[in-house]
Design an enzyme around this catalytic site. Structure first.
Site, PDB file in Angstrom:
ATOM      1  N   GLY A   1       0.811  -1.209   0.000  1.00  0.00           N
ATOM      2  CA  GLY A   1       0.000   0.000   0.000  1.00  0.00           C
ATOM      3  C   GLY A   1       0.850   1.268   0.000  1.00  0.00           C
ATOM      4  N   ASP A   2       1.963   1.221   0.713  1.00  0.00           N
ATOM      5  CA  ASP A   2       2.871   2.371   0.717  1.00  0.00           C
ATOM      6  C   ASP A   2       3.553   2.531  -0.637  1.00  0.00           C
ATOM      7  OD1 ASP A   2       2.598   3.098   3.569  1.00  0.00           O
ATOM      8  OD2 ASP A   2       3.448   1.106   3.887  1.00  0.00           O
TER       9      ASP A   2
END
Length: 535
Positions: free
Chosen positions: A315-316
């Site tokens: 997600g990052d």
């Protein structure tokens, strides 16, 4: 450098940093005093986590990055400063306690348990942080619910970020944010809070209670366990789904899990665009990629491959890539395609666990992982099967029926890419083709160039196509009413006004989606070029 030869734009990341630690070994026995695995020969790896990982990855892409985050005088904060030194400029905000640390214990690459410690929250903003936000050319908010974004909310409101990666414990994104990137379970929770009307709440509740729906591995945080990673963004093993209430019909309708998930995610994303007053919301869907909504018909950006790897940090990687590309001048849809591809490759290379922060220049995931190609059509299935029989067979097995439509007069790379992506959404693909008379009414005399029998034969020869259905009307409305697919796909060159099928699909709980389309590819353009060359 960007694709145009210019230096990459600088990026300011505002958010909550963490210190991530992996203890990796092997477990071949249980403890004698309790039925728990014994993990032997553990190797320790330490890396930036949370907003620090997003900043670290953005810097690894070759752009100047400033991280505004909470740091203290504790050992974890000191270690994180060392990891970021020389790679990311840090503007520290005061913490109320020690920096949060997340320790995963893994056996043969699979998480066994996660240990958390450190409860520090950002106490206040500083003048240096406020000035950095006010003058930033581009801002990414990576919110992990520990106060950094809230402390700078006034500055962020005056200068809305390009991307806001939200957290259920944090505040909402500020109005005017260009793109918000919740994970699937986060979008579900946010939409539940945002929609007071009981029908919307009932749909969200049905989604949440469906067997195998997304479950947060860390209770109450909206983040998966192990290393403070987000829920898988792309390229990870997908969650399973269940049933969804039909849209306008008001009756429950059984659908395949992937069709159900798209239907629910599309409605939630559109509601959040309106509620938050932001430009767009992108919901990450694991192996299915990401769904982008501006408040109307969604654009689905499929993952280019599926990887059964460690999704920690995906997600990052997704948010950092999207923010960087937007900062470089990309459109939102272009940035999302790049972000899905980057997150997929990140998982395939081993995820955050493969990052070696202490190695010289070690700012990239190490190579590794194996890719799984998109699921092809069932090898034992006759490609000439009746489309209704194919749909019934897949639906009876709990699968998702996908349909796509068009003239497909001169099959080209744009068509093939669209159909391959559509097939990856579900468990079968039925292509709805205009008859010769229908094409002639739409395109004019001289079309189609290829008669119906030839067009159908070419489509059936594609491995991604399970069946072909023909309609003689100007639109596939009647055919869709009989077929009742879970997902209806059109190319991204269509707009909301051009997608009348969307309302029809909602009658049985289906979802119409747009897929990215290869620029410059069209049958009309091919015919024009051929005619020009013949002169």
């Amino acid at each position: 450098m960007t694709a145009h030869g210019f230096a990459k734009a600088p990026l300011v990341v505002v958010g909550d940093a963490l210190l991530d630690r992996d203890l990796t070994g092997h477990a071949d026995r249980l403890a004698p005093d309790a039925p728990v695995p014994v993990v032997d020969d553990c190797e320790e790896r330490i890396r930036p986590g949370g907003a620090a990982l997003a900043a670290y990855l953005a810097a690894a892409d070759g752009r100047p990055v400033t991280l505004i985050t909470g740091l203290g005088d504790d050992p974890a904060s000191a270690r994180l400063r060392e990891l970021l030194d020389g790679r990311v400029e840090v503007i520290a905000l005061p913490l109320t306690g020690p920096l949060s640390e997340k320790t995963r214990v893994l056996a043969r690459g699979r998480p066994v348990v996660r240990l958390d410690r450190g409860d520090g929250r950002v106490r206040a903003a500083t003048d240096a942080a406020r000035a950095a936000v006010r003058t930033a050319p581009a801002v990414l908010v990576s919110d992990y619910g520990r106060g950094a974004a809230d402390a700078l909310r006034d500055e962020l409101t005056a200068r809305p970020p390009l991307v806001w990666d939200p957290h259920p414990r944090g505040g909402p994104p500020v109005p005017g944010t260009r793109l918000v990137t919740p994970a699937r379970s986060e979008a579900q929770a946010f939409a539940h809070r945002a929609e007071p009307d009981e029908a919307s709440r009932a749909r969200a509740d049905a989604d949440a209670s469906s067997p195998g729906s997304d479950v947060d591995a860390t209770p109450g945080t909206g983040k998966p366990a192990a290393g403070a990673a987000r829920e898988p963004a792309a390229g990870a093993v997908p969650p399973r789904g269940g049933r969804v209430a039909a849209g306008d019909a008001g009756e429950p309708a059984a659908h395949g899990p992937r069709g159900h998930e798209l239907y629910a995610a599309a409605g939630q994303a559109a509601a959040l665009v309106r509620h938050w007053r932001v430009g767009a919301v992108s919901v990450t869907l694991g192996v299915r990629g990401a769904l982008l909504s501006y408040g109307d018909h969604p654009l689905l950006i499929p993952a280019p491959a599926a990887h059964d790897g460690d999704p920690c940090g995906a997600g990052d990687r997704f948010a950092a890539t999207a923010a960087g590309l937007l900062a470089d001048g990309a459109l939102v849809g272009e940035a999302l395609q790049g972000a899905v591809a980057a997150a997929t490759a990140f998982v395939g290379a081993g995820g955050a666990a493969a990052i070696t922060a202490t190695a010289p220049g070690g700012t990239r995931p190490a190579p590794g992982g194996t890719g799984t190609p998109p699921a092809p059509a069932d090898a034992g299935q006759d490609a000439h099967d009746d489309p209704f029989a194919v749909a019934a067979r897949v639906r009876a097995a709990g699968g998702t029926v996908v349909a796509a439509g068009g003239c497909f007069d001169l099959l080209h790379a744009g068509h093939v890419g669209l159909l391959q992506a559509a097939r990856r959404i579900g468990d079968c693909l039925v292509v709805c083709v205009n008859s010769d008379a229908s094409v002639r009414r739409r395109k004019g005399e001289g079309r189609p160039v290829n008669p119906l029998a030839d067009r159908v034969r070419v489509l059936r020869a594609l491995g991604c196509v399970d069946a072909v259905a023909v309609f003689d009307e100007d639109t596939p409305e009647r055919l869709l009413a009989e077929l009742r697919p879970d997902v209806w796909v059109k190319g991204g060159d269509y707009t909301g006004a051009d997608l009348p099928e969307a309302a029809q699909l909602r009658q049985w709980g289906g979802q119409a989606v747009l897929l990215p389309y290869l620029d410059g590819r069209s049958s009309t353009a091919l015919i024009a070029r051929a005619a020009e060359g013949a002169r």
